[in-house]
Write a protein that holds these residues in place. Structure first.
Motif, PDB file in Angstrom:
ATOM      1  N   LEU A 128      62.377  42.166  23.494  1.00 16.66           N
ATOM      2  CA  LEU A 128      61.501  43.082  22.574  1.00 16.66           C
ATOM      3  C   LEU A 128      62.134  43.461  21.336  1.00 16.66           C
ATOM      4  O   LEU A 128      61.691  43.392  20.239  1.00 16.66           O
ATOM      5  N   GLY A 129      63.542  43.954  21.426  1.00 14.74           N
ATOM      6  CA  GLY A 129      64.206  44.575  20.477  1.00 14.74           C
ATOM      7  C   GLY A 129      64.616  43.520  19.494  1.00 14.74           C
ATOM      8  O   GLY A 129      64.595  43.558  18.202  1.00 14.74           O
ATOM      9  N   ALA A 130      65.026  42.355  19.995  1.00 18.70           N
ATOM     10  CA  ALA A 130      65.328  41.289  19.287  1.00 18.70           C
ATOM     11  C   ALA A 130      64.246  40.716  18.273  1.00 18.70           C
ATOM     12  O   ALA A 130      64.322  40.391  16.956  1.00 18.70           O
ATOM     13  N   LEU A 131      63.084  40.995  18.767  1.00 17.22           N
ATOM     14  CA  LEU A 131      61.968  40.315  17.773  1.00 17.22           C
ATOM     15  C   LEU A 131      61.707  41.422  16.977  1.00 17.22           C
ATOM     16  O   LEU A 131      61.459  41.112  15.710  1.00 17.22           O
ATOM     17  N   LEU A 132      61.811  42.719  17.144  1.00 15.78           N
ATOM     18  CA  LEU A 132      61.736  43.728  15.933  1.00 15.78           C
ATOM     19  C   LEU A 132      62.671  43.725  15.197  1.00 15.78           C
ATOM     20  O   LEU A 132      62.379  43.787  14.075  1.00 15.78           O
ATOM     21  N   LEU A 133      63.901  43.250  15.423  1.00 13.13           N
ATOM     22  CA  LEU A 133      64.885  43.086  14.642  1.00 13.13           C
ATOM     23  C   LEU A 133      64.628  42.154  13.565  1.00 13.13           C
ATOM     24  O   LEU A 133      65.059  42.245  12.463  1.00 13.13           O
ATOM     25  N   VAL A 134      64.353  41.057  13.894  1.00 16.34           N
ATOM     26  CA  VAL A 134      64.060  39.853  13.187  1.00 16.34           C
ATOM     27  C   VAL A 134      62.975  40.148  12.471  1.00 16.34           C
ATOM     28  O   VAL A 134      62.809  39.930  11.165  1.00 16.34           O
ATOM     29  N   GLN A 135      61.707  40.789  12.912  1.00 16.51           N
ATOM     30  CA  GLN A 135      60.553  41.322  12.009  1.00 16.51           C
ATOM     31  C   GLN A 135      60.969  42.127  10.915  1.00 16.51           C
ATOM     32  O   GLN A 135      60.633  42.252   9.764  1.00 16.51           O
ATOM     33  N   SER A 136      62.140  42.924  11.338  1.00 16.84           N
ATOM     34  CA  SER A 136      62.576  44.115  10.284  1.00 16.84           C
ATOM     35  C   SER A 136      63.380  43.129   9.113  1.00 16.84           C
ATOM     36  O   SER A 136      62.917  43.657   7.794  1.00 16.84           O
ATOM     37  N   SER A 137      63.982  42.146   9.482  1.00 14.78           N
ATOM     38  CA  SER A 137      64.497  41.528   8.225  1.00 14.78           C
ATOM     39  C   SER A 137      63.486  40.848   7.389  1.00 14.78           C
ATOM     40  O   SER A 137      64.046  40.359   6.413  1.00 14.78           O
TER      41      SER A 137
ATOM     42  N   THR B 235      66.763  48.776  35.510  1.00 15.79           N
ATOM     43  CA  THR B 235      67.490  47.090  35.128  1.00 15.79           C
ATOM     44  C   THR B 235      66.244  46.222  34.502  1.00 15.79           C
ATOM     45  O   THR B 235      66.791  45.669  33.443  1.00 15.79           O
ATOM     46  N   LEU B 236      65.327  46.328  35.169  1.00 13.46           N
ATOM     47  CA  LEU B 236      64.112  45.114  34.602  1.00 13.46           C
ATOM     48  C   LEU B 236      63.752  45.823  33.419  1.00 13.46           C
ATOM     49  O   LEU B 236      63.581  44.636  32.398  1.00 13.46           O
ATOM     50  N   ALA B 237      63.704  46.857  32.984  1.00 14.53           N
ATOM     51  CA  ALA B 237      63.107  47.291  31.815  1.00 14.53           C
ATOM     52  C   ALA B 237      64.214  46.696  30.824  1.00 14.53           C
ATOM     53  O   ALA B 237      63.951  46.658  29.437  1.00 14.53           O
ATOM     54  N   ARG B 238      65.590  47.042  31.069  1.00 16.01           N
ATOM     55  CA  ARG B 238      66.612  46.481  30.298  1.00 16.01           C
ATOM     56  C   ARG B 238      66.373  45.188  29.858  1.00 16.01           C
ATOM     57  O   ARG B 238      66.827  44.748  28.519  1.00 16.01           O
ATOM     58  N   ALA B 239      66.277  44.089  30.999  1.00 17.50           N
ATOM     59  CA  ALA B 239      65.980  42.887  30.541  1.00 17.50           C
ATOM     60  C   ALA B 239      65.418  42.557  29.660  1.00 17.50           C
ATOM     61  O   ALA B 239      65.272  41.854  28.825  1.00 17.50           O
ATOM     62  N   LEU B 240      63.842  43.198  29.811  1.00 16.18           N
ATOM     63  CA  LEU B 240      62.935  43.146  28.756  1.00 16.18           C
ATOM     64  C   LEU B 240      63.189  43.775  27.450  1.00 16.18           C
ATOM     65  O   LEU B 240      62.361  43.182  26.569  1.00 16.18           O
ATOM     66  N   ALA B 241      63.913  44.642  27.492  1.00 15.83           N
ATOM     67  CA  ALA B 241      64.164  45.425  25.975  1.00 15.83           C
ATOM     68  C   ALA B 241      65.018  44.425  25.173  1.00 15.83           C
ATOM     69  O   ALA B 241      64.711  44.471  23.929  1.00 15.83           O
TER      70      ALA B 241
ATOM     71  N   LEU C 237      72.510  42.021  41.850  1.00 14.09           N
ATOM     72  CA  LEU C 237      72.241  40.452  41.043  1.00 14.09           C
ATOM     73  C   LEU C 237      71.524  40.944  39.478  1.00 14.09           C
ATOM     74  O   LEU C 237      71.972  40.146  38.616  1.00 14.09           O
ATOM     75  N   LEU C 238      70.603  41.452  39.826  1.00 16.20           N
ATOM     76  CA  LEU C 238      69.654  41.816  38.324  1.00 16.20           C
ATOM     77  C   LEU C 238      70.441  42.498  37.267  1.00 16.20           C
ATOM     78  O   LEU C 238      70.449  42.426  36.161  1.00 16.20           O
ATOM     79  N   ASP C 239      71.504  43.310  37.787  1.00  9.10           N
ATOM     80  CA  ASP C 239      72.394  44.184  36.520  1.00  9.10           C
ATOM     81  C   ASP C 239      72.962  43.338  35.838  1.00  9.10           C
ATOM     82  O   ASP C 239      72.624  43.544  34.464  1.00  9.10           O
ATOM     83  N   PRO C 240      74.033  42.540  36.224  1.00 10.71           N
ATOM     84  CA  PRO C 240      74.419  41.545  35.043  1.00 10.71           C
ATOM     85  C   PRO C 240      73.451  40.886  34.257  1.00 10.71           C
ATOM     86  O   PRO C 240      73.572  40.449  32.862  1.00 10.71           O
ATOM     87  N   ILE C 241      72.331  40.329  35.079  1.00 12.69           N
ATOM     88  CA  ILE C 241      71.338  39.506  34.090  1.00 12.69           C
ATOM     89  C   ILE C 241      70.561  40.234  33.143  1.00 12.69           C
ATOM     90  O   ILE C 241      70.451  39.713  32.079  1.00 12.69           O
ATOM     91  N   ALA C 242      70.508  41.554  33.357  1.00 14.54           N
ATOM     92  CA  ALA C 242      69.765  42.329  32.245  1.00 14.54           C
ATOM     93  C   ALA C 242      70.644  42.655  31.142  1.00 14.54           C
ATOM     94  O   ALA C 242      70.187  42.541  30.079  1.00 14.54           O
ATOM     95  N   ASP C 243      71.989  42.910  31.482  1.00 18.24           N
ATOM     96  CA  ASP C 243      72.997  42.778  30.599  1.00 18.24           C
ATOM     97  C   ASP C 243      72.929  41.805  29.353  1.00 18.24           C
ATOM     98  O   ASP C 243      72.967  41.914  28.332  1.00 18.24           O
ATOM     99  N   LYS C 244      72.790  40.600  30.288  1.00 19.99           N
ATOM    100  CA  LYS C 244      73.043  39.348  29.330  1.00 19.99           C
ATOM    101  C   LYS C 244      71.750  39.329  28.467  1.00 19.99           C
ATOM    102  O   LYS C 244      71.971  38.636  27.377  1.00 19.99           O
ATOM    103  N   CYS C 245      70.370  39.407  28.852  1.00 18.39           N
ATOM    104  CA  CYS C 245      69.242  39.466  28.265  1.00 18.39           C
ATOM    105  C   CYS C 245      69.366  40.307  27.181  1.00 18.39           C
ATOM    106  O   CYS C 245      68.584  40.046  26.021  1.00 18.39           O
ATOM    107  N   LEU C 246      69.838  41.533  27.439  1.00 18.10           N
ATOM    108  CA  LEU C 246      69.784  42.681  26.414  1.00 18.10           C
ATOM    109  C   LEU C 246      70.846  42.304  25.030  1.00 18.10           C
ATOM    110  O   LEU C 246      70.310  42.190  24.016  1.00 18.10           O
TER     111      LEU C 246
END
Length: 193
Positions: free
Chosen positions: A22-31, A13-19, A76-85
């Protein structure tokens, strides 16, 4: 070892929150990449991170049930991680679009609803009783599908966003409506307590 396994659902769950960031940054760098091969590499990496992270939304819950490791912290963490992703990637799409108002407005509704519901969990004494509803689960599935759609379309060969961008924006507006509607049960539950 058993203790380590019992913590694996929350670790996913924490890894999903951090992803998300991280993924968003890579996406912007890609563009912003000046070399097409670098843009493709970063874009594929961002897509891969999103897909793997989205799959952990199912996997962490399945593991928690399998290992009898369900916890209040995990709930508690699961929906927060979804929102971060999802929020991270949607905000990245806004940046890539040059903050197109037609995209920014529904994303503000989606992110705003998610922040408000998360705040309700922490502010109200009944925070622990705000369980995830079926509507919220459907909303999360739709968020992940619609957020992943640009990746799928590009991988299918539709590399010119002009062919699908406005249809996708329509899907994001629909998602904003579903997301806003899914907040009502949480607001009602919070007001009851």
């Amino acid at each position: 070892m058993n203790s380590l396994l019992r913590h694996s659902p929350n670790a996913l769950t924490l890894a999903r929150a951090l992803a998300g960031p991280l993924g968003a940054l890579l996406l912007v760098q890609s563009s912003q990449a000046s070399v097409e091969s670098e843009a493709v590499r970063l874009g594929l990496l961002a897509a891969l991170i999103f897909i793997i992270a989205a799959l952990t939304d199912w996997l962490d819950g399945w593991l928690a049930r399998l290992l009898n490791a369900e916890s209040a912290l995990g709930a508690l963490l699961d929906p927060i991680a979804d929102k971060c992703l999802v929020g991270g990637y949607l905000i990245a799409y806004c940046a890539i679009s040059g903050f197109d108002a037609w995209l920014v407005l529904p994303v503000m509704v989606i992110v705003g609803r998610d922040v408000a519901v998360t705040a309700l969990r922490f502010i109200r004494p009944s925070a622990g009783t705000l369980h995830v509803t079926l509507m919220a689960k459907i909303k999360t599935a739709l968020q992940m599908i619609i957020t992943a759609a640009p990746f799928a379309l590009i991988i299918m060969g539709l590399r010119d966003p002009a062919l699908w961008y406005h249809y996708w924006i329509g899907a994001v507006w629909f998602l904003a409506l579903v997301t806003a509607w899914s907040a009502w049960p949480y607001c009602r539950a919070a007001l009851r307590h």
